[in-house]
Design a protein around this motif. Structure first.
Motif, PDB file in Angstrom:
ATOM      1  N   ASP A  94      45.469   7.791  35.500  1.00 38.78           N
ATOM      2  CA  ASP A  94      45.828   8.338  34.183  1.00 38.78           C
ATOM      3  C   ASP A  94      44.873   9.420  33.690  1.00 38.78           C
ATOM      4  O   ASP A  94      45.216  10.179  32.777  1.00 38.78           O
ATOM      5  CB  ASP A  94      45.882   7.212  33.143  1.00 38.78           C
ATOM      6  CG  ASP A  94      47.075   6.302  33.345  1.00 38.78           C
ATOM      7  OD1 ASP A  94      47.952   6.650  34.162  1.00 38.78           O
ATOM      8  OD2 ASP A  94      47.139   5.236  32.693  1.00 38.78           O
ATOM      9  N   ARG A  95      43.665   9.493  34.276  1.00 38.98           N
ATOM     10  CA  ARG A  95      42.654  10.421  33.761  1.00 38.98           C
ATOM     11  C   ARG A  95      42.145  11.405  34.801  1.00 38.98           C
ATOM     12  O   ARG A  95      41.781  12.527  34.460  1.00 38.98           O
ATOM     13  CB  ARG A  95      41.440   9.641  33.211  1.00 38.98           C
ATOM     14  CG  ARG A  95      41.767   8.626  32.147  1.00 38.98           C
ATOM     15  CD  ARG A  95      40.528   7.814  31.755  1.00 38.98           C
ATOM     16  NE  ARG A  95      39.760   7.340  32.904  1.00 38.98           N
ATOM     17  CZ  ARG A  95      40.105   6.273  33.625  1.00 38.98           C
ATOM     18  NH1 ARG A  95      41.191   5.586  33.338  1.00 38.98           N
ATOM     19  NH2 ARG A  95      39.358   5.897  34.649  1.00 38.98           N
ATOM     20  N   GLU A  96      42.092  11.026  36.042  1.00 34.99           N
ATOM     21  CA  GLU A  96      41.391  11.804  37.059  1.00 34.99           C
ATOM     22  C   GLU A  96      42.361  12.545  37.976  1.00 34.99           C
ATOM     23  O   GLU A  96      43.456  12.053  38.288  1.00 34.99           O
ATOM     24  CB  GLU A  96      40.505  10.885  37.903  1.00 34.99           C
ATOM     25  CG  GLU A  96      39.380  10.222  37.117  1.00 34.99           C
ATOM     26  CD  GLU A  96      38.579   9.288  37.995  1.00 34.99           C
ATOM     27  OE1 GLU A  96      37.369   9.522  38.143  1.00 34.99           O
ATOM     28  OE2 GLU A  96      39.163   8.324  38.542  1.00 34.99           O
ATOM     29  N   TYR A  97      41.895  13.700  38.444  1.00 38.01           N
ATOM     30  CA  TYR A  97      42.666  14.497  39.398  1.00 38.01           C
ATOM     31  C   TYR A  97      41.708  15.438  40.120  1.00 38.01           C
ATOM     32  O   TYR A  97      40.588  15.688  39.656  1.00 38.01           O
ATOM     33  CB  TYR A  97      43.756  15.307  38.688  1.00 38.01           C
ATOM     34  CG  TYR A  97      43.237  16.299  37.683  1.00 38.01           C
ATOM     35  CD1 TYR A  97      42.830  17.593  38.070  1.00 38.01           C
ATOM     36  CD2 TYR A  97      43.114  15.956  36.341  1.00 38.01           C
ATOM     37  CE1 TYR A  97      42.330  18.503  37.149  1.00 38.01           C
ATOM     38  CE2 TYR A  97      42.617  16.858  35.405  1.00 38.01           C
ATOM     39  CZ  TYR A  97      42.231  18.132  35.817  1.00 38.01           C
ATOM     40  OH  TYR A  97      41.723  19.021  34.908  1.00 38.01           O
ATOM     41  N   LEU A  98      42.166  15.946  41.239  1.00 34.47           N
ATOM     42  CA  LEU A  98      41.457  16.981  41.981  1.00 34.47           C
ATOM     43  C   LEU A  98      42.417  18.149  42.136  1.00 34.47           C
ATOM     44  O   LEU A  98      43.497  18.009  42.714  1.00 34.47           O
ATOM     45  CB  LEU A  98      41.020  16.464  43.355  1.00 34.47           C
ATOM     46  CG  LEU A  98      40.309  17.462  44.283  1.00 34.47           C
ATOM     47  CD1 LEU A  98      39.028  17.976  43.671  1.00 34.47           C
ATOM     48  CD2 LEU A  98      40.032  16.813  45.646  1.00 34.47           C
ATOM     49  N   SER A  99      42.057  19.299  41.606  1.00 30.67           N
ATOM     50  CA  SER A  99      42.923  20.479  41.634  1.00 30.67           C
ATOM     51  C   SER A  99      42.260  21.557  42.487  1.00 30.67           C
ATOM     52  O   SER A  99      41.335  22.249  42.045  1.00 30.67           O
ATOM     53  CB  SER A  99      43.160  20.995  40.208  1.00 30.67           C
ATOM     54  OG  SER A  99      44.078  22.060  40.209  1.00 30.67           O
ATOM     55  N   GLY A 100      42.692  21.668  43.732  1.00 30.62           N
ATOM     56  CA  GLY A 100      42.107  22.629  44.655  1.00 30.62           C
ATOM     57  C   GLY A 100      40.770  22.170  45.198  1.00 30.62           C
ATOM     58  O   GLY A 100      40.344  21.021  45.013  1.00 30.62           O
ATOM     59  N   THR A 101      40.077  23.075  45.862  1.00 31.10           N
ATOM     60  CA  THR A 101      38.825  22.724  46.549  1.00 31.10           C
ATOM     61  C   THR A 101      37.637  23.530  46.023  1.00 31.10           C
ATOM     62  O   THR A 101      36.673  23.770  46.744  1.00 31.10           O
ATOM     63  CB  THR A 101      38.972  22.939  48.065  1.00 31.10           C
ATOM     64  OG1 THR A 101      39.363  24.306  48.312  1.00 31.10           O
ATOM     65  CG2 THR A 101      40.014  22.012  48.660  1.00 31.10           C
ATOM     66  N   GLY A 102      37.712  23.920  44.756  1.00 29.96           N
ATOM     67  CA  GLY A 102      36.568  24.605  44.160  1.00 29.96           C
ATOM     68  C   GLY A 102      35.392  23.666  43.958  1.00 29.96           C
ATOM     69  O   GLY A 102      35.551  22.450  43.846  1.00 29.96           O
ATOM     70  N   HIS A 103      34.188  24.229  43.917  1.00 24.82           N
ATOM     71  CA  HIS A 103      32.971  23.415  43.804  1.00 24.82           C
ATOM     72  C   HIS A 103      33.003  22.505  42.586  1.00 24.82           C
ATOM     73  O   HIS A 103      32.664  21.319  42.680  1.00 24.82           O
ATOM     74  CB  HIS A 103      31.746  24.322  43.730  1.00 24.82           C
ATOM     75  CG  HIS A 103      31.440  25.030  45.010  1.00 24.82           C
ATOM     76  ND1 HIS A 103      30.279  25.702  45.223  1.00 24.82           N
ATOM     77  CD2 HIS A 103      32.164  25.161  46.153  1.00 24.82           C
ATOM     78  CE1 HIS A 103      30.282  26.224  46.445  1.00 24.82           C
ATOM     79  NE2 HIS A 103      31.419  25.917  47.013  1.00 24.82           N
ATOM     80  N   ALA A 104      33.393  23.053  41.445  1.00 27.29           N
ATOM     81  CA  ALA A 104      33.373  22.251  40.211  1.00 27.29           C
ATOM     82  C   ALA A 104      34.339  21.084  40.300  1.00 27.29           C
ATOM     83  O   ALA A 104      34.038  19.974  39.825  1.00 27.29           O
ATOM     84  CB  ALA A 104      33.702  23.130  39.013  1.00 27.29           C
ATOM     85  N   GLU A 105      35.498  21.320  40.898  1.00 27.01           N
ATOM     86  CA  GLU A 105      36.486  20.244  41.032  1.00 27.01           C
ATOM     87  C   GLU A 105      35.947  19.131  41.932  1.00 27.01           C
ATOM     88  O   GLU A 105      36.013  17.944  41.592  1.00 27.01           O
ATOM     89  CB  GLU A 105      37.794  20.803  41.597  1.00 27.01           C
ATOM     90  CG  GLU A 105      38.657  21.513  40.590  1.00 27.01           C
ATOM     91  CD  GLU A 105      39.229  20.547  39.553  1.00 27.01           C
ATOM     92  OE1 GLU A 105      39.823  19.525  39.934  1.00 27.01           O
ATOM     93  OE2 GLU A 105      39.073  20.809  38.347  1.00 27.01           O
TER      94      GLU A 105
END
Length: 536
Positions: A94-105
């Motif tokens: 409900d809260r977490e996700y990974l969007s792409g492979t950028g360092h911050a993500e």
């Protein structure tokens, strides 16, 4: 008396069209026979619900070779490809996700993994570059009889060996690992957090009925990263108008060079005279003759149904009988009243242009495969969703949307006497419920859908066992051994019968490379160059 046609191509999918183009450009008279009412094979755009169109089988672009795009001048024929704004999006809860492979993500889950992603990408790209160089090469065929016949193949091997020798020791070790290890083991050696491994590891099981921990699945991962979009390596994109825009442009290029394309024209049999392929018989009983017959079909379908088995060498027959198919794929097209809203990121945004992967870890994928083998389909399946209407307003009415659901794992053939026709709707409902768990309200927004089980994919598109790759991408079924060692050079045991489909090197995906390479070998045998000049 000379044959009326120089070549008949069985199957009007993208590889058949590419092969037809190169043969016709060189001056050959070519006819393409397509079983379905439209050209394109599995790369087509069709209306699946009133007012809604989509790429109903193959659904995204990356592997289409740049040389083929240029040679066929596909952009002039209307092709336009737009890159995804975000490559992949992984909703977790409900809260977490990974969007792409950028360092911050990535750093949201592991700073160590964020520090390693650039090194990972660079090392993988080094090996992907090797693959890119091999894609348009004919594999060496070292079983040729006699020194004179074998010499060209040995020279090919030496050239390839020189390319491999140019790699440093680190790259050679990576190459060995990627060709032999599992995708899971490869990624576990690089990263510690589940989300990044899941995001990258999905490529190891796309069209691969296997666990990400099955040895050899690292090569499947590699196979999915050697493409590019508009010059950007490793990118994925969308063809405006759907995948059919690619094959429509290819068909236009073919017709420009005089290729005849006949639809609603299924082939029942390959005619063989005096040990040589001489023509075909259609389902309506029409006999057509040509100097060369070229098959864009799965090798198992070609040699198991269209060619008299008694005409084939015994060991070849046995190897084709053992040729492994099955990609564990359940494919859906969905008409939506509105965009889905993911609980973890409910607003509209670039993440909706991505491949949205609903599988939070490699362990989850491993359980999905085990579940499918035991029961027939995963109780907690892997779903990748694309929403192409976000970037393409030609597919749905204004304010409405279409979604492509690529779902795994399902068994290619159900056990215990069960039939896919009896369970298709049950599994389709499970896939919709899976998306709804991440994006509540998705189920309610569904206006209509099309569900394609492995059996449907076989019946509609000729994908044996529902296999989108035309055969598993495993070490004994790739490169010189695809489909069978001794015939990895696009030639069959029957003189005059060639193969140009994804059951040959470099395998599945909308690359066009098998068609390109097969045409080169056919023209070599015909004594012509691709420019149409006869060799002396």
């Amino acid at each position: 008396m000379a044959s009326e046609l120089d070549a008949i191509i069985i199957g009007g999918g993208h590889n058949g069209l590419v092969c037809a183009f190169y043969l016709a450009r060189a001056g050959l008279k070519v006819t393409v026979l397509e079983r379905r009412p439209i050209v394109g094979g599995a790369a087509v755009t069709e209306e699946f619900f009133p007012g809604f169109r989509n790429s109903i089988a193959s659904y995204t672009v990356s592997l289409l070779n740049p040389k083929i795009i240029r040679d066929l001048d596909l952009h002039r024929h209307g092709l336009r490809i737009v890159e995804r704004q975000v490559s992949n999006f992984l909703p977790l809860n409900d809260r977490e996700y990974l969007s792409g492979t950028g360092h911050a993500e990535i750093a949201k889950f592991s700073r160590k993994d964020a520090s390693r992603i650039d090194g990972y990408t660079a090392r993988l790209e080094t090996i992907a570059d090797v693959l890119r160089e091999l894609v348009l090469k004919t594999p060496p065929n070292l079983t040729a009889d006699g020194w004179t016949a074998a010499l060209p193949e040995l020279l090919k091997s030496a050239t390839l060996g020189h390319r491999m020798a140019s790699l440093d020791l680190t790259a050679r070790r990576d190459l060995l690992a990627l060709f032999t290890q599992s995708g899971g083991d490869w990624l576990d050696g690089w990263f510690e957090s589940d989300p990044i491994k899941a995001l990258l590891g999905f490529d190891a099981i796309v069209g691969n009925y296997a666990s990400p921990y099955t040895p050899g699945s690292a090569y499947v991962l590699l196979h999915h990263v050697f493409g590019e979009v508009n010059g950007k390596k490793g990118a994925w994109g969308h063809a405006i108008g759907g995948m059919g825009a690619i094959t429509e442009a290819m068909a236009a290029a073919c017709r420009e060079h005089g290729v005849e394309i006949r639809t609603d024209c299924a082939v029942r049999e390959v005619i063989v005279k005096n040990g040589r392929a001489a023509g075909v018989v259609t389902e309506t009983g029409e006999a057509l003759f040509a100097s060369r017959i070229v098959s864009n079909l799965n090798p198992k379908l070609l040699f198991g149904k269209l060619v008299d088995a008694a005409l084939l060498p015994a060991d070849f027959r046995e190897r084709i009988a053992r040729y492994r198919n099955g990609s564990g794929t359940f494919r859906m097209n969905v008409a939506l009243s509105e965009l889905p809203r993911f609980t973890c990121l409910p607003q509209d945004g670039a993440h909706l242009t991505a491949g949205i992967i609903m599988a939070p870890s490699l362990a989850f994928m491993d359980r999905a495969f085990a579940d499918a083998r035991a029961f027939g389909w995963s109780k907690a399946p892997i779903v990748e969703m694309l929403i192409p209407s976000v970037v393409d307003n030609t597919l749905a009415p204004q304010g409405r949307h279409v979604a492509s659901l690529f779902c795994q794992h399902v068994a290619p053939v159900l056990s215990d006497g069960r039939a896919w026709d009896d369970h298709r709707d049950e599994v389709a409902a499970l896939m919709i419920d899976t998306v709804d768990r991440y994006a509540p309200g998705f189920k309610q927004s569904v206006l209509g859908m099309q569900a394609l089980s492995p059996l449907d994919l076989e019946r509609v598109f000729g994908l044996t066992g529902g296999d989108i790759m035309h055969g598993k991408l495993e070490l004994d079924q790739i490169f010189s051994a695809r489909p069978v060692l001794g015939h990895g050079n696009y030639r069959s045991p029957l003189e005059g019968l060639y193969m140009c489909g994804a059951g040959t090197h470099p395998g599945g995906g909308v690359t066009g490379a098998p068609g390109h390479n097969a045409a080169r070998e056919i023209l070599k045998d015909a004594g012509r160059s691709k420019s149409g000049k006869r060799r002396r």
